[in-house]
Design a protein around this motif. Structure first.
Motif, PDB file in Angstrom:
ATOM      1  N   THR A  61       0.824  -1.304   0.052  1.00  0.00           N
ATOM      2  CA  THR A  61      -0.100   0.067  -0.145  1.00  0.00           C
ATOM      3  C   THR A  61       0.908   1.210  -0.162  1.00  0.00           C
ATOM      4  N   ALA A  62       1.877   1.368   0.975  1.00  0.00           N
ATOM      5  CA  ALA A  62       2.712   2.529   1.022  1.00  0.00           C
ATOM      6  C   ALA A  62       3.363   2.703  -0.388  1.00  0.00           C
ATOM      7  N   MET A  63       3.315   1.912  -1.212  1.00  0.00           N
ATOM      8  CA  MET A  63       4.381   2.039  -2.516  1.00  0.00           C
ATOM      9  C   MET A  63       3.291   2.758  -3.619  1.00  0.00           C
ATOM     10  N   LYS A  64       2.160   2.699  -3.129  1.00  0.00           N
ATOM     11  CA  LYS A  64       0.930   3.426  -4.191  1.00  0.00           C
ATOM     12  C   LYS A  64       0.516   4.889  -3.677  1.00  0.00           C
ATOM     13  N   ALA A  65       1.546   5.233  -2.577  1.00  0.00           N
ATOM     14  CA  ALA A  65       1.145   6.698  -2.372  1.00  0.00           C
ATOM     15  C   ALA A  65       1.694   7.844  -3.323  1.00  0.00           C
ATOM     16  N   ILE A  66       0.500   8.832  -3.423  1.00  0.00           N
ATOM     17  CA  ILE A  66       0.885   9.630  -4.458  1.00  0.00           C
ATOM     18  C   ILE A  66       2.005  10.652  -3.978  1.00  0.00           C
ATOM     19  N   GLY A  67       2.925  11.142  -4.902  1.00  0.00           N
ATOM     20  CA  GLY A  67       3.921  12.006  -4.313  1.00  0.00           C
ATOM     21  C   GLY A  67       5.204  11.032  -4.156  1.00  0.00           C
ATOM     22  N   TYR A  68       5.026   9.701  -4.221  1.00  0.00           N
ATOM     23  CA  TYR A  68       6.298   8.977  -4.122  1.00  0.00           C
ATOM     24  C   TYR A  68       6.403   8.050  -5.373  1.00  0.00           C
ATOM     25  N   ARG A  69       5.443   7.510  -5.766  1.00  0.00           N
ATOM     26  CA  ARG A  69       5.460   6.458  -6.884  1.00  0.00           C
ATOM     27  C   ARG A  69       5.844   7.191  -8.304  1.00  0.00           C
ATOM     28  N   GLU A  70       5.263   8.475  -8.348  1.00  0.00           N
ATOM     29  CA  GLU A  70       5.687   9.050  -9.596  1.00  0.00           C
ATOM     30  C   GLU A  70       7.076   9.481  -9.901  1.00  0.00           C
ATOM     31  N   PHE A  71       8.064   9.583  -8.786  1.00  0.00           N
ATOM     32  CA  PHE A  71       9.446   9.800  -9.031  1.00  0.00           C
ATOM     33  C   PHE A  71      10.117   8.604  -9.258  1.00  0.00           C
ATOM     34  N   PHE A  72       9.622   7.272  -8.954  1.00  0.00           N
ATOM     35  CA  PHE A  72      10.449   6.087  -9.225  1.00  0.00           C
ATOM     36  C   PHE A  72      10.980   5.994 -10.842  1.00  0.00           C
ATOM     37  N   PRO A  73      10.167   6.202 -11.702  1.00  0.00           N
ATOM     38  CA  PRO A  73      10.631   6.272 -13.121  1.00  0.00           C
ATOM     39  C   PRO A  73      11.726   7.328 -13.289  1.00  0.00           C
ATOM     40  N   TYR A  74      11.594   8.377 -12.517  1.00  0.00           N
ATOM     41  CA  TYR A  74      12.759   9.745 -12.453  1.00  0.00           C
ATOM     42  C   TYR A  74      13.960   9.138 -12.078  1.00  0.00           C
ATOM     43  N   PHE A  75      13.735   8.245 -10.813  1.00  0.00           N
ATOM     44  CA  PHE A  75      14.937   7.574 -10.311  1.00  0.00           C
ATOM     45  C   PHE A  75      15.891   6.804 -11.230  1.00  0.00           C
ATOM     46  N   LYS A  76      14.926   6.206 -11.784  1.00  0.00           N
ATOM     47  CA  LYS A  76      15.338   5.088 -12.986  1.00  0.00           C
ATOM     48  C   LYS A  76      15.867   5.623 -14.239  1.00  0.00           C
ATOM     49  N   GLY A  77      15.856   7.119 -14.483  1.00  0.00           N
ATOM     50  CA  GLY A  77      16.461   7.655 -15.451  1.00  0.00           C
ATOM     51  C   GLY A  77      15.403   7.739 -16.866  1.00  0.00           C
ATOM     52  N   GLU A  78      13.988   7.412 -16.596  1.00  0.00           N
ATOM     53  CA  GLU A  78      13.194   7.099 -17.685  1.00  0.00           C
ATOM     54  C   GLU A  78      12.280   8.411 -17.896  1.00  0.00           C
ATOM     55  N   ILE A  79      12.393   9.394 -16.934  1.00  0.00           N
ATOM     56  CA  ILE A  79      11.635  10.525 -17.291  1.00  0.00           C
ATOM     57  C   ILE A  79      12.290  11.675 -16.280  1.00  0.00           C
ATOM     58  N   ASP A  80      12.001  12.804 -17.123  1.00  0.00           N
ATOM     59  CA  ASP A  80      12.893  14.045 -16.298  1.00  0.00           C
ATOM     60  C   ASP A  80      11.993  14.327 -14.845  1.00  0.00           C
ATOM     61  N   LEU A  81      12.475  15.218 -14.340  1.00  0.00           N
ATOM     62  CA  LEU A  81      12.006  15.591 -12.800  1.00  0.00           C
ATOM     63  C   LEU A  81      10.831  16.301 -13.317  1.00  0.00           C
ATOM     64  N   ASP A  82      10.751  17.340 -14.191  1.00  0.00           N
ATOM     65  CA  ASP A  82       9.619  18.126 -14.326  1.00  0.00           C
ATOM     66  C   ASP A  82       8.237  17.338 -14.518  1.00  0.00           C
ATOM     67  N   THR A  83       8.484  16.260 -15.324  1.00  0.00           N
ATOM     68  CA  THR A  83       7.583  15.380 -15.934  1.00  0.00           C
ATOM     69  C   THR A  83       6.980  14.631 -14.469  1.00  0.00           C
ATOM     70  N   ALA A  84       7.993  14.234 -13.832  1.00  0.00           N
ATOM     71  CA  ALA A  84       7.560  13.623 -12.657  1.00  0.00           C
ATOM     72  C   ALA A  84       6.516  14.381 -11.675  1.00  0.00           C
ATOM     73  N   ILE A  85       7.130  15.905 -11.556  1.00  0.00           N
ATOM     74  CA  ILE A  85       6.153  16.719 -10.590  1.00  0.00           C
ATOM     75  C   ILE A  85       4.824  16.996 -11.191  1.00  0.00           C
ATOM     76  N   GLU A  86       4.965  16.967 -12.424  1.00  0.00           N
ATOM     77  CA  GLU A  86       3.526  17.188 -13.167  1.00  0.00           C
ATOM     78  C   GLU A  86       2.696  16.211 -12.786  1.00  0.00           C
ATOM     79  N   LYS A  87       3.337  14.859 -12.920  1.00  0.00           N
ATOM     80  CA  LYS A  87       2.442  13.828 -12.616  1.00  0.00           C
ATOM     81  C   LYS A  87       2.009  13.680 -11.221  1.00  0.00           C
TER      82      LYS A  87
END
Length: 314
Positions: free
Chosen positions: A242-268
């Motif tokens: 459940t904790a991994m589904k929290a908004i404000g966290y999971r959106e940054f995972f692709p960013y940490f993996k280098g798949e998207i940029d930071l602004d995209t993650a924040i918008e998400k």
RNA sequence: GCCUCUAUAGCUCAGUCGGUAGAGCAGAGGACUGAAAAUCCUCGUGUCACUGGUUCGAUUCCGGUUGGAGGCA
């Protein structure tokens, strides 16, 4: 014996529940119980907009940091735990003030949804999910049709989670979940809550709410949300927690993996939060019967909002 | 200045071999009872940039105008 008096402050995320509840607690000699599926987790403070020590102003808070992110919460446990806290606060001659945005949990507490029967089986759930994955969602839905046509009628085949739960319920208890739901829904309308409660939902113009949400995400970023998200990411937890589904966290995972940029993650994050707020409002409008308090009509002035709420109390 | 490409839904773009158009995203509405910040469902008319021409009929073909992108000087 009289029912325990409680006050419930709900509302979509970013509607100002926290400060309203603290002002009320000061006025009414209350203590606060947070009804929030994510603030229950430790180490997730900024992203869940958890109250800070300063904001509390000495008011006791419960149901915060009760679990580690690696643990699963669920309604039944949540309801029982809250029930205990309500009793404890009442015994101290204080008013329990429930505050939060998780409508499903709120209803379970206020309307005393029955969970006593042991009927939860995660393994079975996963088997059904696997079955749907291999054979298609319709095939799983067909299974439900056979044992509980009423549920099958109301649950969409694509909603695998619900279909699986309905099947699980039947095989664990021998009864259909539709009959259980009917019973529980009747309790809601016949007003036999164990509490003498006043239920408020804070609301405001949609566009203003969305602006507030966007601004708050920026504030969270400045407060160090990324560090929290990185920490959670680095734990390598099972993504189904459940904790991994929290908004404000999971959106940054692709960013940490280098798949998207930071602004995209924040918008998400902003977008998902807006969508979530919308779903919360739908719940409060249709699954409960709260008193709506339009806080923008009071110019967001705390004394006026509190005064409005107090009008309905006592 | 010349040449080429481009102009379609709030955004990114398809498409119509000429019969007034459709995806994704955004947005809106809804469901929900032991995963709920989860999961799932429904909703798409827009002067097809403007203006002339050809045609029974043009967003589609042709000319011009205007905006945008690139190339050559």
């Amino acid at each position: 014996m009289d029912k325990i008096k409680t006050i419930l402050i709900s509302g979509p995320t970013a509607s100002g529940k926290t400060s309203v509840s603290i002002e009320l607690a000061k006025k009414l000699n209350g203590e606060i119980i947070c009804i929030d599926s994510m603030q229950i987790y430790r180490n997730m403070d900024i992203g869940t907009a958890k109250v800070t020590q300063e904001e509390m102003q000495g008011i006791s808070h419960y149901m915060i940091d009760e679990l580690y992110p690696s643990q699963m919460s669920d309604v039944a446990w949540f309801k029982d735990t809250v029930k205990n806290y309500i009793n404890q606060i009442h015994q101290k001659n204080k008013v329990p003030i429930l505050v939060g945005g998780t409508g499903f949990y709120i209803n379970a507490i206020l309307y005393d949804t029955e969970f006593s029967e042991k009927n939860s089986n995660y393994e079975m759930r996963n088997e059904f999910r696997e079955y749907a994955f291999l054979n298609g969602t319709d095939k799983l839905h067909d299974k439900l049709k056979e044992i509980d046509p009423v549920s099958a009628e109301s649950i969409h085949p694509n909603n695998v989670k619900r279909v699986a739960r309905a099947l699980e319920y039947f095989y664990e208890t021998g009864h259909t979940i539709s009959s259980h739901n009917t019973t529980e829904l009747n309790k809601r309308t016949s007003n036999n809550s164990p509490y003498n409660f006043k239920f408020f939902t804070l609301n405001m113009d949609r566009q203003i709410l969305y602006n507030k949400i966007n601004q708050r995400v920026d504030i969270m970023i400045n407060a160090g949300l990324l560090n929290e998200a990185k920490w959670l990411f680095d734990q390598n937890f099972d993504e189904n927690l459940t904790a991994m589904k929290a908004i404000g966290y999971r959106e940054f995972f692709p960013y940490f993996k280098g798949e998207i940029d930071l602004d995209t993650a924040i918008e998400k994050v902003k977008q998902n939060t807006r969508n979530y707020a919308k779903r919360q409002l739908t719940w409060f409008k249709h699954q409960a019967n709260p008193i709506f308090v339009e806080v923008d009509k009071f110019n967001f002035e705390m004394p006026l909002i509190v005064k409005e709420i107090l009008k309905y109390i006592e």
